[in-house]
Design a protein around this motif. Sequence first.
Motif, PDB file in Angstrom:
ATOM      1  N   ALA A 184       0.841  -1.213   0.000  1.00 41.33           N
ATOM      2  CA  ALA A 184       0.000   0.000   0.000  1.00 41.33           C
ATOM      3  C   ALA A 184       0.870   1.255   0.000  1.00 41.33           C
ATOM      4  N   LYS A 185       1.891   1.233   0.855  1.00 39.18           N
ATOM      5  CA  LYS A 185       2.792   2.386   0.918  1.00 39.18           C
ATOM      6  C   LYS A 185       3.573   2.546  -0.379  1.00 39.18           C
ATOM      7  N   GLU A 186       4.023   1.435  -0.941  1.00 42.03           N
ATOM      8  CA  GLU A 186       4.752   1.500  -2.195  1.00 42.03           C
ATOM      9  C   GLU A 186       3.838   2.001  -3.313  1.00 42.03           C
ATOM     10  N   LYS A 187       2.564   1.534  -3.310  1.00 40.10           N
ATOM     11  CA  LYS A 187       1.605   1.956  -4.336  1.00 40.10           C
ATOM     12  C   LYS A 187       1.318   3.438  -4.227  1.00 40.10           C
ATOM     13  N   GLU A 188       1.227   3.931  -2.993  1.00 36.47           N
ATOM     14  CA  GLU A 188       0.976   5.352  -2.776  1.00 36.47           C
ATOM     15  C   GLU A 188       2.112   6.184  -3.345  1.00 36.47           C
ATOM     16  N   LEU A 189       3.345   5.754  -3.111  1.00 31.00           N
ATOM     17  CA  LEU A 189       4.509   6.459  -3.664  1.00 31.00           C
ATOM     18  C   LEU A 189       4.504   6.370  -5.180  1.00 31.00           C
ATOM     19  N   GLN A 190       4.143   5.211  -5.718  1.00 38.64           N
ATOM     20  CA  GLN A 190       4.116   5.006  -7.160  1.00 38.64           C
ATOM     21  C   GLN A 190       3.072   5.891  -7.818  1.00 38.64           C
ATOM     22  N   GLN A 191       1.900   5.972  -7.191  1.00 36.91           N
ATOM     23  CA  GLN A 191       0.824   6.784  -7.754  1.00 36.91           C
ATOM     24  C   GLN A 191       1.188   8.267  -7.728  1.00 36.91           C
ATOM     25  N   ALA A 192       1.805   8.686  -6.651  1.00 34.23           N
ATOM     26  CA  ALA A 192       2.220  10.091  -6.562  1.00 34.23           C
ATOM     27  C   ALA A 192       3.227  10.411  -7.649  1.00 34.23           C
ATOM     28  N   PHE A 193       4.130   9.515  -7.862  1.00 33.87           N
ATOM     29  CA  PHE A 193       5.137   9.698  -8.909  1.00 33.87           C
ATOM     30  C   PHE A 193       4.484   9.734 -10.290  1.00 33.87           C
ATOM     31  N   GLU A 194       3.586   8.779 -10.548  1.00 34.32           N
ATOM     32  CA  GLU A 194       2.924   8.720 -11.845  1.00 34.32           C
ATOM     33  C   GLU A 194       2.095   9.981 -12.101  1.00 34.32           C
ATOM     34  N   LYS A 195       1.451  10.497 -11.078  1.00 33.49           N
ATOM     35  CA  LYS A 195       0.628  11.698 -11.210  1.00 33.49           C
ATOM     36  C   LYS A 195       1.472  12.888 -11.629  1.00 33.49           C
ATOM     37  N   ILE A 196       2.582  13.092 -10.947  1.00 30.76           N
ATOM     38  CA  ILE A 196       3.465  14.223 -11.271  1.00 30.76           C
ATOM     39  C   ILE A 196       4.027  14.056 -12.673  1.00 30.76           C
ATOM     40  N   ARG A 197       4.467  12.871 -13.032  1.00 31.86           N
ATOM     41  CA  ARG A 197       5.036  12.639 -14.355  1.00 31.86           C
ATOM     42  C   ARG A 197       3.973  12.884 -15.435  1.00 31.86           C
ATOM     43  N   ARG A 198       2.729  12.453 -15.157  1.00 34.10           N
ATOM     44  CA  ARG A 198       1.644  12.651 -16.132  1.00 34.10           C
ATOM     45  C   ARG A 198       1.363  14.127 -16.330  1.00 34.10           C
ATOM     46  N   GLU A 199       1.377  14.874 -15.240  1.00 35.86           N
ATOM     47  CA  GLU A 199       1.102  16.317 -15.328  1.00 35.86           C
ATOM     48  C   GLU A 199       2.175  17.012 -16.162  1.00 35.86           C
TER      49      GLU A 199
END
Length: 822
Positions: free
Chosen positions: A142-157
Amino acid sequence: MVRRHEELSPSELRAHVDISNLPFDTTADLIGDVQPVLGQERAIDAILFGMGMKADGYNIFVAGPPKTGLTYIAKTFLEEQARKEPTPPDWCYVYNFKEPDRPKAIKLSPGKGKELKKDMHEFIQTLQQKVPEVFDSDDYRAKEKELQQAFEKIRREIIEELSEHARQEGFILQFSQVGMVIIPAGPDGQPLSQEDLAQLSEEEKKELRRKSDELHEKMKEAIKKIREVEENFRQKRNKLDSEIALFVVGQLMETYMEKYKDEPDVIDYLKSVQEDILENIDDFKKKPEEQQQPQLPHVPVPQRDGMIKRYDVNVFIDNSELQGAPVIIESNPAYPNLFGTIERQAWFGALFTDFTMIKPGALHKANGGYLVMKALDLLKWYISWEALKRALRDKEIKIEDLGELYGLFSTRTIRPEPIPLNVKIVLTGDPWLYELLYIYDDKFQKLFKVKAHLDDRMDRNDDNVVKCARLVARFCEENGCRHMDKKGFARLIEYSMEKTEDREKLSLEIGDIGDLIREANYFASLDNATFISDEHVDRAVEKRIYRSNLIEEKVKELVAKDIFWVETDGWKVGQVNGLSILMTGDHEFGKPNRITATVSVGREGVIAIERESQLSGRIHTKGVMILTSFLKERFAHNKPISLTATLCFEQSYGMVEGDSASSTELYALLSAIAQVPIYQGIAVTGSVSQKGEIQPVGGVTRKIEAFFDICKHKGLNGKQGVIIPKKNVNNLMLKKEVIEAVEKGLFHIWPISTIEEGIEILTGMEAGKLQEDGTYPEGTFFRKVDDRLREIAEIVKKFAKEEEEKKSRQETDGGGCPACGS
């Protein structure tokens, strides 16, 4: 009338042990505590001093004859004392995380080495199970997924912003295998084809290129931002992994940190292990079954993956079973056996090694205690001797590859960290070897300052006899032999005196005595006897001689057949039976020799044929020179001695050495000068001084027995015997057969102190004493010698005068008138 000379009585020919004085019935009555080393007070004192001196250089050299049990005494005594000393620490080799090719040595309390190895094995096994479980948990995911999602969001933006900007400028942002690509677009939002681009004007193309360059700069900035975000994401994920790993590792490690809190080397090692595990946590994320790889058949592979194997512990020295300090006996001190070795393992045709393949040597095992070696064995390995001196000087043990050390090859290998050396070296060897090393090896005297000199004999007294009996009791118990009864032990003591050739001494050649007990036990077993008695000891001694005396029997056979000519009756001028000792390695025996002398007019003095033929040693040559000195001292006080005399050991075809026959040669020489015959049934041994004193010699018992055997073969007539030095009486341990013959008056043994006594026994004439007028009394032996020497001197003088006159006449006859020749 010559006086009758005193003979030895039968009771003086052999020492006997009175069994009524022995305070036991059998040696089985004496089982109990006994001093392991007997009669070596001087050596024991030196060994105790060497053990107590902890300063540098006080290593011990135990010097003594080989059969005194040098190694046994050193080992037995050292073990007894070493039990009282502290047990040395354990030593382990572990992986050096900072310098992988230099394994680290760590010191632990005795017995802790095995525990550390076991704990580290369990620790790594636990990590291999726990770490994958933690990193596979829902919480971590869950913690790893949260970090991954945050990273993906910034990269997508970032990408969407760049894409929108490109669209506004008339470009399309596309993704390919090589990364992001900016492509010009038409009014319909589709990429322009090559034909469309070709139809554009130069101004439009120039504007298009300008916008493309600006967008590429924007794209570079976007890529940089994405990489920064990725790095940030990676750091956060590593931090998350580290926190979780530290939680797992730290919890487990805390237990071991507490357990080994008193072991500073272990604490430092555990800290290094923890740091390395946290840096390489990915190696533990996979489960053990996933790490295993299929193996090819018949191909050797390491037992475990190298990354995991480096957390092993090589228990180098384990003192968990040791009580006190170690005492190590090294019988083959080759370099690898002494200093340890680095083994190698084959892997697909190549050789590899690591810290788990470091093996200890005798120095490591004895570290903190004592290492016993035979000096001669050590000196045979020159490399070991030099390396040992270097190790003692530097106080550390280095494990080095011999090939690399001496430049034979330069294969890359590991270099283990040296271990501090704290050992007491005990060398055993002959005293002459100690002297050679002390003189010719300048480092030896600095490193071996304690000499424990073993004796090969001790005083015979009641106290020592009982101590010997206790030692025999212990020997019988330890070696599974029958115990000895009083008669058997008394015979053993008599054999001990025979070995020393001294009734007041007992042999300390424990190896030889021990062998005799074993052999007597064998003969006792053949008789089904309960105890070893005197008859069994006698049989063991007889059989020991029988196994080795073939050459002696051959010599006796030649004498019996008169091939070796020895006369035992009759009278001869200038001939005496001398007695010598022959050695055949494991056996010594006496052999009679016919010694003859001839005398003639001349001035060459006394000539030994053996010396002239280079068949005599220096000591024998010295003895012959003493004869000339004796003649001068007794007969040259009032006249010059002018004679030529020759001495010869008849039928002697080997080297003649020693001066034990010098008195015999003197008797033969005096008999030849005086022309007085000597009785051939009497043999002689003993050296003589310039003053005519008879000095003691060795092997007197064997010499007497040898002549007795010949006389017995040719027939005892009651007049035969042997003349020996009086100082050798205490060395006699004759066999029963000789004693019985003496008791019956068939054989005689005369002890003498001067040459005069011997002359009177051999010739039946009074020797004579020098009178005030410088002459000897009429009718004495020395008067005849003196008269003959005077006669020879006159002959030489007369001959010299006649020669001088003849020469003078010749010169006169040759000096006439030159004209007429007259």
